[in-house]
Design a protein around this motif. Structure first.
Motif: not given
Ligand code: NDP
Length: 272
Positions: A192-198
């Motif tokens: 899902i396109n969110t900032p989770l990886p940051f």
């Protein structure tokens, strides 16, 4: 099956991880469907931004900062929600952090922190809310797991473990409380396109601090939120949402040996 709009109208819906990504998208869509919201995460300014964005009357939204690693804050938080709204109908247990590090390099402190946020925090908050829901005789837990909660993925050993653990806890809880009017929906998103990886933890606990291609190309968070709400309104017990990466769950179920081979052969991390 209840219409999605009717399911949440005037319901008290508590969302953790509401300051960003999927949680923020859930808040916007739930407000559109007439819910009254409790917004939780650590960053109060971001929660306030989301509260302003959903544009509900002040009486219909409570910004309630919460750190999932601070177990002592859960009961007072529940008391505040009950004092304000008198009940809680849905709890979206959505706060979470991910991981980007091979098991061989990952410190035990990183594993413990992932379990604190992604598992023990969720269990602690659930236990704090349960007495009120049992007294009400209804209530619905919606738990954001992951495709990584159903299969093993390189560089995510601690994240996978914490999300798998959620399924064990909530499947058991569902068995205990469904006859008492309580419901549980496990949601397994793919990319899902969110900032989770940051905020994902590296081997030594430092944040990964960059976006990954898989999330950047993932399903928009708004689309994901709408699909989750349809599944919750239909009382699905387990729901998969994302792109073709969710097919890995079916492969794991029907041809596990093939899935294990594919995952081992993958050069990079991730599912697809
Ligand atoms: P985001 O990083 O955008 O959102 C994560 C949310 O969790 C933020 O609101 C953050 O708020 C909150 N959070 C993190 N740590 C804590 C903490 N210690 N206490 C309280 N809140 C915390 O990512 P997503 O929206 O993608 O993530 C939402 C959920 O979806 C997570 O559980 C994640 O594992 C899951 N998921 C996401 C996928 C994806 O591809 N995006 C795929 C599969 C599952 P704050 O920093 O303000 O505390």
């Amino acid at each position: 099956m209840a219409l999605p709009g009717a399911a949440f109208h005037q319901k008290i819906v508590w969302i953790t991880g509401a300051s960003s990504g999927i949680g923020e998208a859930l808040a916007r869509e739930l407000a559109r469907q007439g819910a009254r919201l409790v917004l939780s995460a650590r960053r109060e300014t971001e929660l306030q931004r989301v509260a302003d964005l959903v544009a509900l009357p002040k009486t219909d939204v409570l910004v309630l900062p919460l750190d999932m690693t601070d177990e002592t804050s859960f009961s007072p938080a529940v008391d505040r929600v009950i004092a304000r709204f008198g009940r809680v109908d849905y709890v979206f247990q959505n706060a979470g952090i991910s991981q980007r590090s091979p098991a061989a390099d990952t410190t035990m402190a990183v594993y413990r922190h992932l379990m604190e946020v992604d598992f023990f925090g969720v269990v602690g908050l659930t236990k704090a809310i349960l007495p009120a829901m049992l007294k009400q005789g209804n209530g619905h837990f919606v738990v954001t797991s992951s495709v990584a909660g159903k299969i093993g993925v390189k560089q995510r050993s601690g994240y996978c473990a914490s999300k798998h653990a959620l399924h064990g806890f909530f499947d058991a809880l569902r068995a205990e409380v469904s006859a008492l009017g309580l419901r549980v929906t496990m949601v397994c998103p793919g990319y899902i396109n969110t900032p989770l990886p940051f905020s994902a933890l590296s081997a030594d606990g430092q944040p990964h601090n960059q976006m990954d291609k898989q999330q950047a190309n993932g399903m928009p968070a708004d689309d994901c939120a709408r699909r989750i709400l349809r599944a919750v309104a239909g009382n699905k017990r387990e729901f998969y949402v994302g792109g073709r990466e969710v097919l890995a769950i079916y492969l794991a179920r029907f041809w596990p040996a093939r899935l294990f081979d594919l995952m081992a052969k993958r050069k990079g991390d991730g599912v697809m």
